[in-house]
Design an enzyme around this catalytic site. Structure first.
Site, mmCIF file in Angstrom:
data_model
loop_
_atom_site.group_PDB
_atom_site.id
_atom_site.type_symbol
_atom_site.label_atom_id
_atom_site.label_comp_id
_atom_site.label_asym_id
_atom_site.label_seq_id
_atom_site.Cartn_x
_atom_site.Cartn_y
_atom_site.Cartn_z
ATOM 1 N N ASP A 217 -1.999 -9.652 5.818
ATOM 2 C CA ASP A 217 -0.762 -10.346 5.444
ATOM 3 C C ASP A 217 -0.386 -11.391 6.485
ATOM 4 O O ASP A 217 0.472 -12.236 6.231
ATOM 5 C CB ASP A 217 0.399 -9.370 5.178
ATOM 6 C CG ASP A 217 0.579 -8.317 6.245
ATOM 7 O OD1 ASP A 217 -0.381 -8.026 6.964
ATOM 8 O OD2 ASP A 217 1.696 -7.773 6.353
ATOM 9 N N HIS B 265 1.173 -1.586 14.842
ATOM 10 C CA HIS B 265 0.701 -0.344 14.275
ATOM 11 C C HIS B 265 -0.810 -0.354 14.032
ATOM 12 O O HIS B 265 -1.349 0.584 13.441
ATOM 13 C CB HIS B 265 1.450 -0.058 12.956
ATOM 14 C CG HIS B 265 1.116 -1.032 11.843
ATOM 15 N ND1 HIS B 265 0.707 -0.606 10.612
ATOM 16 C CD2 HIS B 265 1.085 -2.370 11.783
ATOM 17 C CE1 HIS B 265 0.485 -1.641 9.823
ATOM 18 N NE2 HIS B 265 0.703 -2.723 10.514
ATOM 19 N N HIS C 109 -1.801 -10.262 15.120
ATOM 20 C CA HIS C 109 -2.131 -9.070 14.326
ATOM 21 C C HIS C 109 -3.184 -9.423 13.284
ATOM 22 O O HIS C 109 -3.077 -10.427 12.589
ATOM 23 C CB HIS C 109 -0.834 -8.578 13.664
ATOM 24 C CG HIS C 109 -0.953 -7.326 12.875
ATOM 25 N ND1 HIS C 109 -1.939 -6.383 13.053
ATOM 26 C CD2 HIS C 109 -0.148 -6.827 11.880
ATOM 27 C CE1 HIS C 109 -1.752 -5.386 12.203
ATOM 28 N NE2 HIS C 109 -0.687 -5.634 11.486
ATOM 29 N N HIS D 179 7.880 -10.158 9.569
ATOM 30 C CA HIS D 179 8.488 -9.937 8.248
ATOM 31 C C HIS D 179 10.003 -9.943 8.391
ATOM 32 O O HIS D 179 10.541 -9.352 9.336
ATOM 33 C CB HIS D 179 8.110 -8.565 7.670
ATOM 34 C CG HIS D 179 6.645 -8.364 7.424
ATOM 35 N ND1 HIS D 179 5.965 -8.984 6.405
ATOM 36 C CD2 HIS D 179 5.733 -7.575 8.049
ATOM 37 C CE1 HIS D 179 4.704 -8.592 6.409
ATOM 38 N NE2 HIS D 179 4.534 -7.743 7.403
ATOM 39 N N HIS E 135 0.804 -1.231 0.000
ATOM 40 C CA HIS E 135 0.000 0.000 0.000
ATOM 41 C C HIS E 135 0.837 1.281 0.000
ATOM 42 O O HIS E 135 0.797 2.085 0.922
ATOM 43 C CB HIS E 135 -1.092 0.008 1.083
ATOM 44 C CG HIS E 135 -0.767 -0.672 2.386
ATOM 45 N ND1 HIS E 135 0.120 -0.156 3.268
ATOM 46 C CD2 HIS E 135 -1.216 -1.814 2.938
ATOM 47 C CE1 HIS E 135 0.205 -0.939 4.308
ATOM 48 N NE2 HIS E 135 -0.584 -1.961 4.132
ATOM 49 N N GLU F 160 -4.046 -7.699 10.524
ATOM 50 C CA GLU F 160 -3.853 -7.306 9.121
ATOM 51 C C GLU F 160 -3.691 -8.556 8.246
ATOM 52 O O GLU F 160 -3.072 -9.547 8.644
ATOM 53 C CB GLU F 160 -2.663 -6.341 8.966
ATOM 54 C CG GLU F 160 -2.687 -5.680 7.596
ATOM 55 C CD GLU F 160 -1.790 -4.446 7.475
ATOM 56 O OE1 GLU F 160 -0.987 -4.166 8.373
ATOM 57 O OE2 GLU F 160 -1.903 -3.763 6.428
ATOM 58 N N ASP G 75 4.603 -7.065 13.633
ATOM 59 C CA ASP G 75 5.259 -6.240 12.617
ATOM 60 C C ASP G 75 6.515 -5.534 13.134
ATOM 61 O O ASP G 75 7.391 -5.154 12.344
ATOM 62 C CB ASP G 75 4.286 -5.171 12.104
ATOM 63 C CG ASP G 75 3.339 -5.708 11.043
ATOM 64 O OD1 ASP G 75 3.696 -6.673 10.358
ATOM 65 O OD2 ASP G 75 2.239 -5.152 10.906
ATOM 66 N N TYR H 127 11.507 0.206 6.904
ATOM 67 C CA TYR H 127 10.274 -0.323 7.490
ATOM 68 C C TYR H 127 9.768 0.601 8.611
ATOM 69 O O TYR H 127 8.588 0.932 8.684
ATOM 70 C CB TYR H 127 10.544 -1.734 8.030
ATOM 71 C CG TYR H 127 9.291 -2.475 8.376
ATOM 72 C CD1 TYR H 127 8.643 -3.253 7.424
ATOM 73 C CD2 TYR H 127 8.738 -2.400 9.637
ATOM 74 C CE1 TYR H 127 7.478 -3.918 7.726
ATOM 75 C CE2 TYR H 127 7.580 -3.063 9.955
ATOM 76 C CZ TYR H 127 6.952 -3.822 8.996
ATOM 77 O OH TYR H 127 5.791 -4.478 9.297
HETATM 78 FE FE1 FEO Z 1 0.493 -4.800 9.766
HETATM 79 FE FE2 FEO Z 1 2.591 -7.009 8.302
HETATM 80 O O1 FEO Z 1 0.947 -6.248 8.731
#
Ligand code: FEO
Length: 405
Positions: A86, A148, A82, A228, A28, A84, A167, A195
């Site tokens: 991903d 986040h 989390h 990640h 994004h 989100e 994250d 990041y």
């Molecule tokens: Fe906030 Fe890697 O997703």
């Protein structure tokens, strides 16, 4: 050769069972030129526990990695750090395939996950500081609200001093290597900074608070396993120290000059401002946006650790160039703090760009050094000299700010 995806042993009890997204190029708006990973972890405790899942299209890859360690039906618990997508995108299929006894998440996760999809089972919310027994090991949950997302939390495996940090402390970096000590230090620091700048910068005050809380709790880390990028095992305090520094956003004697240009006039002005900055004793980086030379996410990375932001655009159709507007919109959302700055640009007849950029900088809380510099068409000696003077003035202002800090 198994002909399938394998797991990676993190320690005696934990395996990495995530996925590598070699082809991700945009997250994004954040340019992920090195791809990414979606890290999921399997804890082989009495209660076998899966920490997070992966982005939905990578479900099969994750399951294959899990199968290389155990029969997936042996998984007792899933912990979703989390919401989100991903990390949770593969959760419904995981629940259907595995049939875990419980799925744990934060209170906000219990609210947020069903807003994304039908999880396929009841969710068990956990409290900040709560400890969950896995039989021969236990985990403690740490709420990290707004780091986040509202639902974000950490899970700490007490016996192994291993923090699953969601994250935080991550980076978008696809590689065969799973650990920090297998990768070049320069790449690690650059991608970790990128990041932080692109994801966590707006929440810097909360980062500072969280690091204070972790210090107060006396939590020790043998490893930090983010969602990640690589796992930190060589010196897991390394990214924590970086975060502490980046979150401070202390003024430095470094300036970032960023601009786009039509016929190289604004670019020449920017480069002369850099000359002035250096002559005034500051460090300077020049980033052109021309033809996509630098992406918005590179600009915010360049701004991390800078004390000044100087932005240039020629006037086009009574406004600024779209590439500059893109960067300014992105930067505004990331809320950089403690900056001084200025604007510059060439023009042909109306010349609104500098005024508009000044307003944008002020709207971001940037303290302006002067009214900026405008140049009619190609900058002459006088205009270039004004740019040089602007650079030295910003350098002097930076020196003063750093002296009083
Ligand atoms: Fe906030 Fe890697 O997703």
């Amino acid at each position: 050769m198994t002909g399938s995806f394998g797991s990676v042993r993190v320690n005696e009890r934990v395996h990495w069972v995530g996925a590598v997204d070699w082809n991700l190029r945009d997250f994004h708006g954040y340019s992920t030129s090195r791809g990414s990973t979606y890290n999921a972890y399997l804890i082989l405790a009495d209660k076998v526990t899966l920490i997070d899942t992966v982005k939905a299209p990578f479900f099969d890859e994750m399951m294959a990695r899990i199968r290389s360690v155990i029969d997936p039906s042996e998984i007792d618990y899933v912990i979703s750090n989390h919401t989100e997508m991903d990390h949770s995108g593969a959760l419904p299929r995981t629940v259907a395939a595995v049939g875990p006894r419980k799925v744990f998440c934060s209170a906000m996760g219990a609210k947020g996950l069903p807003e994304h999809f039908d999880v396929g089972c009841e969710l068990t919310p956990v409290r900040d500081g709560e400890t969950l027994s896995l039989g021969d090991a236990d985990v403690t949950f740490l709420e990290t609200r707004m780091l986040h997302w509202p639902d974000s939390m950490f899970t700490y495996l007490n016996q192994d001093k291993l923090l699953f940090s969601s994250d935080a402390f991550g980076m978008h970096l696809a590689s065969e290597e799973r650990f920090d000590d297998e990768l070049p230090a320069g790449v690690l620091k650059f991608e970790a900074a990128k990041y932080y700048a692109n994801i966590l910068l707006p929440y810097s005050a909360l980062v500072t608070k969280l690091i204070g809380k972790v210090t107060e709790l006396g939590l020790e880390f043998e490893m930090i396993a983010p969602d990640h990028g690589p796992i930190w095992r060589a010196d897991p305090t390394h990214p924590v120290r970086w975060y502490a520094r980046w979150a401070e956003q202390k003024p430095t004697r470094k300036a970032l000059v960023v601009c786009d240009t039509m016929w190289h006039s604004t670019e020449r002005m920017g480069r002369m401002i850099v000359e002035g900055l250096v002559a005034g004793g500051a460090r300077a980086t020049f980033m052109s946006l021309h033809g996509g030379a630098n992406n918005r996410s590179d600009v915010v990375t360049g701004l991390l650790g800078a004390g000044a932001l100087i932005v240039g655009s020629p006037t086009l159709n009574n406004g600024i160039l779209p590439s500059v507007a893109d960067v300014m919109t992105y930067l505004k959302g990331l809320k950089p703090r403690n900056l001084i700055g200025a604007a510059f640009g060439s023009y042909g007849w109306s010349g609104e760009s500098v005024k508009q950029l000044n307003a944008m900088l002020e709207g971001m809380g940037v303290e302006l050094v002067g009214e900026g510099v405008r140049s009619l068409h190609v900058p002459d000696e006088e205009a270039l000299s004004a740019c040089h003077v602007l650079g030295t003035r910003v350098a002097e202002a930076l020196a003063q700010r750093c002296a009083t800090e």
